[in-house]
Design an enzyme around this catalytic site. Sequence first.
Site, short mmCIF file in Angstrom:
data_model
loop_
_atom_site.label_atom_id
_atom_site.label_comp_id
_atom_site.label_asym_id
_atom_site.label_seq_id
_atom_site.Cartn_x
_atom_site.Cartn_y
_atom_site.Cartn_z
N LYS A 99 7.11 -8.60 0.86
CA LYS A 99 6.42 -9.06 2.08
C LYS A 99 5.54 -10.28 1.79
O LYS A 99 5.59 -11.27 2.51
CB LYS A 99 5.57 -7.89 2.58
CG LYS A 99 5.02 -8.03 3.96
CD LYS A 99 4.09 -6.88 4.31
CE LYS A 99 4.74 -5.51 4.22
NZ LYS A 99 3.85 -4.43 4.70
N LYS A 111 0.30 -0.84 -3.97
CA LYS A 111 0.04 0.15 -2.92
C LYS A 111 -0.69 1.33 -3.54
O LYS A 111 -0.59 1.57 -4.74
CB LYS A 111 1.35 0.64 -2.29
CG LYS A 111 1.18 1.23 -0.91
CD LYS A 111 1.15 0.13 0.12
CE LYS A 111 1.05 0.64 1.53
NZ LYS A 111 1.44 -0.42 2.49
N SER A 363 -5.24 -10.35 5.74
CA SER A 363 -5.95 -9.87 4.55
C SER A 363 -6.14 -11.00 3.55
O SER A 363 -7.18 -11.12 2.91
CB SER A 363 -5.15 -8.75 3.86
OG SER A 363 -5.41 -7.51 4.46
N1 GLU Z 1 -1.04 -1.75 4.79
C1 GLU Z 1 -0.64 -3.02 5.33
C2 GLU Z 1 0.81 -3.30 5.01
O1 GLU Z 1 1.58 -2.40 4.74
C3 GLU Z 1 -1.58 -4.15 4.95
C4 GLU Z 1 -1.69 -4.45 3.50
C5 GLU Z 1 -2.78 -5.46 3.16
O2 GLU Z 1 -3.43 -5.97 4.07
O3 GLU Z 1 -2.97 -5.68 1.97
O4 GLU Z 1 1.27 -4.41 5.07
#
Ligand code: GLU
Length: 437
Positions: A99, A111, A363
């Site tokens: 991503k 994660k 973020s």
């Molecule tokens: N939990 C979100 C995601 O799966 C945001 C992750 C982030 O902001 O680092 O993309």
Amino acid sequence: MGNKKNQPDDQIFTDAIGRLDQAFEQDHLDPEVLERLKYPRAALQVSVPVRMDDGSLRVFEGYRVRYDDSRGPGKGGIRFHPNVSLSEVKALAFWMTCKCAVVGIPFGGAKGGITVNPKELSRLELERLSRGFIQQIADFIGPETDVPAPDVYTNSMIMGWMMDEYSKIRRQHTPAVITGKPIPLGGSLGREDATGRGAYYCIKELESRRNWKPEKVRVAVQGFGNAGQHVAHLLHGDGYRIVAVSDSQGAIYKPDGFDVASLMYMKNESRRLKAVYCDGSVCESVDAQQLSNAQLLELDVDLLIPAALENQITVDNATRIQAPVIVEVANGPTTSEADKILNAQGTLVVPDILANAGGVTVSYFEWVQNKAGYYWPLKEVHAKLHTIMQREFGNVHNMMQHHGTDMRTAAYMLALSRIGDAISAQGTDRYFSAENR
Ligand code: GLU
């Protein structure tokens, strides 16, 4: 080449990395890059003892996985959910890696998660659990190593507790260690709705390419948490018909469409106090037909938005999915086997690693603002997010057309080429081979 056998319970992860081979077949990537991306760089398993309100002690299991750091520090949320497992966290960390590369932000992927049903905890217990988890992983994370954020059933208040705990451990105010914080604690304007907004910008790109008339587009949204609510709200504001929504308790359906603001009020505010978690369920809506989550997925709609958990569209229901377009706001809602069925049916799937990347993009903006100590107005956040989402949607779309592939494979090809460039810049076997030495 290493051991490719995964544990039997590693199924989510195995399915996730299977997508690498598909993208690899389409493109001329370096095999070393592919091999490296099949394994997480580091995985930490911890236990967090928590003193409960009644005086008893409970121990919770948690994980943090740093998947890849070729393009920058690890980045990715922390999930509190009863089904959290190491395999799930590894898959989620892998998806974060891809991503961040798809939207071109300078992060690797990571994660975390705790196996817990947070709705069963009091607020004080939840705070102790959040702080206890940071105590266990403090040496594993940091503004330049790995930067957590919210995910399923975690929110800005929890991020604030976690940032505070980390700052206490380091004896230094360290807002850049975590993103998705409350605004007064160094959060960014525009982070709260960023995941939904990023998906909305993708849908606007589809709208212009497919000449959609919003009033004619019937939308079903599975999951009415942060991302699901905001994408539904933004679409409704443009005239889209939100005909079905659901939460973990079930779904509601109304063919002429819901007023999304009222649904959000009912879910979030209608209780005496605004809780850390929403107590109400969308199912309490009276003038709508009630359905199950599974029935929602199979509705005759024009746009389906899975915004809940992984493994929702599988071989068991893929042939019954009627929506011609799916925009994946959840991480991993479609299994790879289901993907094949959807592709054969001609369903367009805007994949998770593009469609839900708005959250991590803002973020990134938050991290930049924390490091600079200089904060941007909301308009600037929206404009910068829009630029990135529009540009990368276009890149993935062009790649799909150029290679005659599906959109997910195109997104993985883009991600792998960017990760591959970073890895190759340090030299691969072609550079180090004997004849060149
Ligand atoms: N939990 C979100 C995601 O799966 C945001 C992750 C982030 O902001 O680092 O993309």
